[in-house]
Scaffold this motif. Structure first.
Motif: not given
Length: 466
Positions: A213-220
């Motif tokens: 999702l765009s509203n999450m800093v991606p962890n992977y």
């Protein structure tokens, strides 16, 4: 107030119901008949409405998009807006406890949605129960509105507000204390670049994908590469550079195919500086190798104009104001397949600025890059004057119950308050508490959960008699 004494007696029930709601995996999934956001989200909605009916409230389900529960008969309505959907849990291995176990340890309930927004939802329901059972006089109807698509697109609220007259005044316990009188604008946009891959390149890309999702800093984020020449040498070069960069990136070589796995750290896009962006790590790594010319141009653009920055400076959109602070930028999703790459951004811009200003500045930066920009969603800034009746009433409630004189705030989050003309965010995170929304090991402190119920009940009462 008599309802506050009742709330103390509900402690065990509030904890149990919070656990039960967290244990429903309400991540948006494929739509089904009367389940516009999938089975998990619908299960959470059904559970919540059934609970409200058991407690004696009138409820209504709006075709699976939303629901509400009412106390009272007045045409004037005090609204409390909450949401039942949650963001994905990410890599379960990074969680201390299974993300939908609702495990209790050290006076905390752990689980996805604990603070965002299931704990506050249960607190609101039992706050309304306390008002009902205490039989205090209410001059306005109290209505809790249950949204189901807050994390993804707000289709739920759009649908609901076409069916129902909005409350005249409202708040949402989906942010921080004290009162949030201003929210930054939120802009979701795609940057897209097309390219060709040369068959005789030393390295070809089968795909790059990362983020949910765009509203999450991606962890992977991961990339699958085809190494056409000098396989062992290239593999060694990747290993050396990863060590030099210090990133958490793993390699898996299978014949001539190299799978690169980049691991970051989750954070909410309202505070991207608190996370580590797995997409950005991978882009910086790949920018050091040679692909086709147009792909090289893309990696160079990413590294030079975005990199690990979260303020948009090199992309040309850095800005701030006195009221709400600096713009923040998060690259939330990447999808590169065959001849095209798409980056999805989440930008939080100051309340005195406009989306047009942001887009104009980015377009000026990319005009010679063969990159196109498409605006996907805009949530305009929210501003309710600090001297308004709503803000003053909620501020008084908070100060009286906490002895905390912190003044109303602005913040970078986006809440349902924007959906109405006279609404603000109010709670549920207290000052000096960790902001655990969208984080691994999300939790709600049990004492805070119960305090929220007390504050919400008092706010309902005061607004209904104000």
């Amino acid at each position: 107030m008599p309802f506050n004494k009742l709330l103390k007696s509900y402690k065990d029930e509030i904890i149990q119901k919070t656990q039960e709601l967290i244990q429903i995996k309400s991540v948006e999934s494929s739509a089904k008949p009367n389940m516009p956001f999938g089975e998990g989200v619908d299960k959470a909605l059904q559970y919540t409405l059934n609970l409200c009916e058991e407690l004696g409230f009138e409820t209504q389900n709006f075709d699976g998009y939303a629901g509400h529960a009412d106390l009272g008969n007045s045409d004037d309505i005090v609204g409390v807006l909450v949401h039942l959907d949650v963001v994905p849990e990410g890599d379960e291995k990074m969680w201390k406890y299974p993300p939908y176990s609702a495990t209790i340890e050290n006076n905390r309930i752990y689980g996805r949605g604990a603070i965002d927004d299931k704990g506050p939802t249960i607190a609101a329901i039992y706050a309304m129960k306390a008002l009902k059972e205490s039989e205090v006089k209410l001059n306005k109807k109290i209505r809790i509105i249950f949204g189901t698509d807050e994390e993804s697109g707000w289709e739920c609220m759009n649908y609901y507000l076409k069916e129902v007259k909005p409350p005249q005044v409202a708040f949402t316990p989906d942010a921080n204390y004290p009162v949030i009188y201003g929210e930054k604008g939120i802009l979701t946009l795609d940057l897209e670049k097309k390219f060709v891959q040369m068959e005789k390149s030393h390295i070809c890309i089968e795909y790059i994908k990362g983020g949910e999702l765009s509203n999450m800093v991606p962890n992977y984020c991961e990339a699958l590469l085809v190494l056409n020449e000098d396989i062992e040498k290239l593999y060694g070069n990747f290993q050396t550079l990863i060590k030099k960069l210090g990133y958490n990136i793993k390699l898996e070589l299978n014949n001539n195919k190299l799978l690169i796995k980049s691991f970051g750290i989750f954070a909410h896009a309202l505070e991207p500086q608190k996370g580590i962006n797995a997409i950005s790590q991978l882009m910086i790594l790949l920018s050091n190798f040679t692909f086709s010319e147009t792909i090289n141009d893309f990696f160079s653009f990413y590294t030079n104009k975005i990199g690990m920055q979260v303020d948009g400076e090199n992309l040309g959109c850095k800005m701030e104001d006195k009221e709400s602070g600096k713009l923040t930028l998060n690259v939330g999703v990447i999808n590169l397949i065959r001849d095209k790459v798409t980056l999805t951004f989440n930008i939080r811009y100051p309340i005195t600025k406009t989306d047009k200003e942001v887009v104009k500045k980015i377009n000026e930066t990319i005009k010679n890059e063969d990159i196109t920009l498409e605006v996907k969603k805009i949530y305009y800034p929210l501003y309710i004057p600090k001297d308004s009746k709503l803000v003053k009433t909620l501020s008084s409630v908070y100060k009286n119950l906490t002895n905390d004189n912190t003044e109303p705030l602005t913040f970078a989050g986006g809440t349902y308050a924007r959906a109405l003309s006279n609404a603000v965010a109010f709670g549920a995170v207290f000052p000096n508490e960790e902001i655990m929304a969208h984080q691994v090991n999300e939790y709600i402190n049990i004492d805070s959960l119960l305090k929220n119920a007390q504050i919400i009940a008092t706010a309902m009462y005061e607004l209904s008699n104000n």
